[in-house]
Scaffold this motif. Structure first.
Motif, short mmCIF file in Angstrom:
data_model
loop_
_atom_site.label_atom_id
_atom_site.label_comp_id
_atom_site.label_asym_id
_atom_site.label_seq_id
_atom_site.Cartn_x
_atom_site.Cartn_y
_atom_site.Cartn_z
N ARG A 168 31.93 30.78 9.26
CA ARG A 168 31.53 32.11 8.82
C ARG A 168 32.73 33.09 9.39
NH1 ARG A 168 25.86 34.07 10.44
NH2 ARG A 168 26.53 33.86 12.57
N ILE A 192 27.41 24.94 -2.32
CA ILE A 192 27.78 25.82 -1.18
C ILE A 192 26.50 25.83 -0.67
CG2 ILE A 192 28.78 27.68 -0.11
CD1 ILE A 192 29.89 28.26 -3.27
N LYS A 193 26.34 25.45 0.65
CA LYS A 193 25.03 25.30 1.46
C LYS A 193 25.26 25.83 2.91
CE LYS A 193 24.22 21.08 -0.42
NZ LYS A 193 23.67 19.74 -0.56
N PRO A 194 24.30 26.60 3.44
CA PRO A 194 24.28 27.02 4.91
C PRO A 194 24.12 25.41 5.57
CG PRO A 194 22.46 28.06 3.68
CD PRO A 194 23.05 26.97 2.51
N GLY A 202 19.75 29.91 0.34
CA GLY A 202 21.15 29.86 0.69
C GLY A 202 22.13 29.25 0.05
N LEU A 216 30.06 31.67 -0.85
CA LEU A 216 30.24 31.28 0.63
C LEU A 216 29.94 32.72 1.59
CD1 LEU A 216 34.04 30.43 0.39
CD2 LEU A 216 32.31 28.88 1.20
N ALA A 219 25.92 32.09 1.78
CA ALA A 219 25.54 31.05 2.79
C ALA A 219 25.60 31.40 4.21
CB ALA A 219 26.27 29.72 2.41
N ALA A 220 26.66 32.31 4.08
CA ALA A 220 26.95 33.00 5.65
C ALA A 220 26.04 34.15 6.09
CB ALA A 220 28.44 33.75 5.68
N ASP A 223 23.94 31.15 7.91
CA ASP A 223 24.76 30.16 9.08
C ASP A 223 25.96 30.37 9.41
OD1 ASP A 223 24.91 27.85 10.47
OD2 ASP A 223 23.69 26.78 9.25
N LYS A 225 27.96 27.98 10.09
CA LYS A 225 28.88 26.90 9.23
C LYS A 225 28.25 26.59 7.78
CE LYS A 225 27.85 23.43 12.36
NZ LYS A 225 27.73 22.25 12.89
N ILE A 226 29.35 26.73 6.85
CA ILE A 226 28.90 26.56 5.55
C ILE A 226 29.49 25.15 5.21
CG2 ILE A 226 29.28 27.98 3.29
CD1 ILE A 226 30.19 29.93 5.45
#
Ligand code: ATP
Ligand code: MG
Ligand code: MG
Ligand code: MG
Length: 367
Positions: A168, A192-194, A202, A216, A219-220, A223, A225-226
């Motif tokens: 992130r 794309i996932k958290p 997300g 992106l 997801a951010a 979290d 991290k993505i």
């Protein structure tokens, strides 16, 4: 003597509502001859409350307004008032927190996602010396983190979907680099996932550069991290695992999502339109392969109690990928995990009982 079971529901995660549904089913089903239920709710803000009201008011959120006043007024004291830190013996000598006349023998943390399925509440319960249903601290944390879980799967030689991890804090300054790397590694669409979440919150499927950037950023929100994954043209197969040291795998089931993928809406709001097919209509050698992979993954990540292991079966090549392990899977009467066990010969009520017994057994083994 009846066993006092603390059933913890709600929680701070984006899966709060799902937890309310799971907990309602569990409270309804639990054997009241054998167990006293102590419902404990956690609001989205993270306040803990003892709930004594009617079961029907959990799912719609009304429980919050009619929970134990004392604790409600002192939110900061909540956790430590409800979960007495210290040894069982002390609790029995009458060191019982206000609002809780019964000591808790075992907790069923019916919480999905961060602050519930990720080792945090498990750590609190370890500190409080209270047995609980499900995986322990490290195992919960590793399963919740899709990247760590993948690394563990890879160590076991299990097939995982090709992936890339973005951070992130670099999105603002390095978006162009990320886009370049991702476009070199994958072709659209990509997932794309958290990294730490569930219920598809997300998660997006990006078909273009614009959607990738949007995804992106989305997801951010959830979290640091993505995870970016190759899109697999797949059938979705899930397997239930139950047990501590000698876990067993259920029959496998298939999900046919009502949407383009099994997103939050398809999971909870398209009433009955997503289909759960149990057992899945796949050849026996494939289901055997998947059940074996489920057990390998469960053991590799040190799970206990229960987990639902999710797989992708590539439509053309028939290749099996392990997607993830959920250590506290959705647990309504219509959820995949209990339905898989029902088909395997364990009813919903038996399953709840079995899980509590497994929690007590694991605790005894530690002493
Ligand atoms: P839950 O914990 O509720 O099962 P989750 O939020 O942990 O879900 P995933 O299971 O990883 O998320 O993904 C959610 C859904 O997105 C999958 O069930 C599937 O429909 C779709 N999906 C995820 N990754 C891929 C992929 N690489 N290729 C194709 N579909 C995917
Ligand atoms: Mg998950
Ligand atoms: Mg989940
Ligand atoms: Mg899943």
């Amino acid at each position: 003597k009846k066993v006092n079971v603390g059933i913890i529901f709600g929680g701070k995660s984006a899966e709060h509502e799902v937890s309310l549904m799971s907990a309602t089913s569990i409270i309804r089903a639990i054997d009241k001859e054998k167990y006293n239920v102590i419902p404990i709710g956690i609001t989205k803000e993270g306040n803990w409350m003892i709930y004594n009201g009617p079961i029907e008011k959990i799912e719609n959120g009304e429980w919050e307004g009619i929970s134990n006043k004392l604790l409600h007024d002192k939110p900061k004291e909540n956790v430590f008032s409800i979960i007495p830190i210290g040894k069982k013996e002390n609790q029995m000598q009458g060191v019982v927190p206000p609002g809780l006349e019964k000591k808790i023998d075992v907790v069923f943390p019916v919480l999905h996602g961060p602050y519930g399925e990720d080792g945090t509440i498990q750590g609190l319960l370890e500190m409080a010396d209270i047995p609980y249903v499900g995986a322990e601290v490290l195992s919960s944390a590793m399963c919740m983190d899709k990247v760590y879980a993948k690394k563990m799967f890879e160590l076991e030689g299990l097939n995982v979907v090709e992936y890339f991890v973005a951070l992130r804090h670099k999105l603002k300054t390095h978006m162009d680099d990320y886009v370049k790397i991702i476009e070199e590694q994958f072709s659209y669409p990509v997932f794309i996932k958290p990294v730490n979440l569930g219920s598809s919150v997300g998660i997006t499927k990006a078909r273009s550069r614009d959607e990738l950037i949007q995804g992106l950023n989305e997801a951010a929100k959830h979290d640091r991290k993505i995870l970016i994954e190759k899109n697999i043209n797949c059938r979705e197969i899930e397997c239930g695992v139950l047990g501590n040291d000698n876990p067993k795998a259920s029959v496998v089931g298939e999900i046919v999502p009502s949407n383009e993928f099994y997103d939050y809406k398809a999971k909870y709001f398209d009433d009955g339109k997503s289909k759960l097919i149990i057992p899945a209509g796949i050849p026996k050698d494939k289901s055997d392969e998947i059940r074996k992979m489920a057990l390998t993954a469960y053991k590799a990540l040190g799970c206990a109690g229960l987990a639902r292991v999710d797989f992708f079966l590539e439509k053309e090549t028939n290749e099996v990928y392990i997607n993830e392990i959920n250590t506290m899977p959705g647990f309504t009467k219509y959820s995949m995990y209990p339905l898989l066990w029902q088909e395997t010969g364990v009813s919903y009520n038996e399953l709840v009982d079995k899980l509590i017994q497994l929690a007590l057994e694991r605790y005894k083994g530690k002493k």
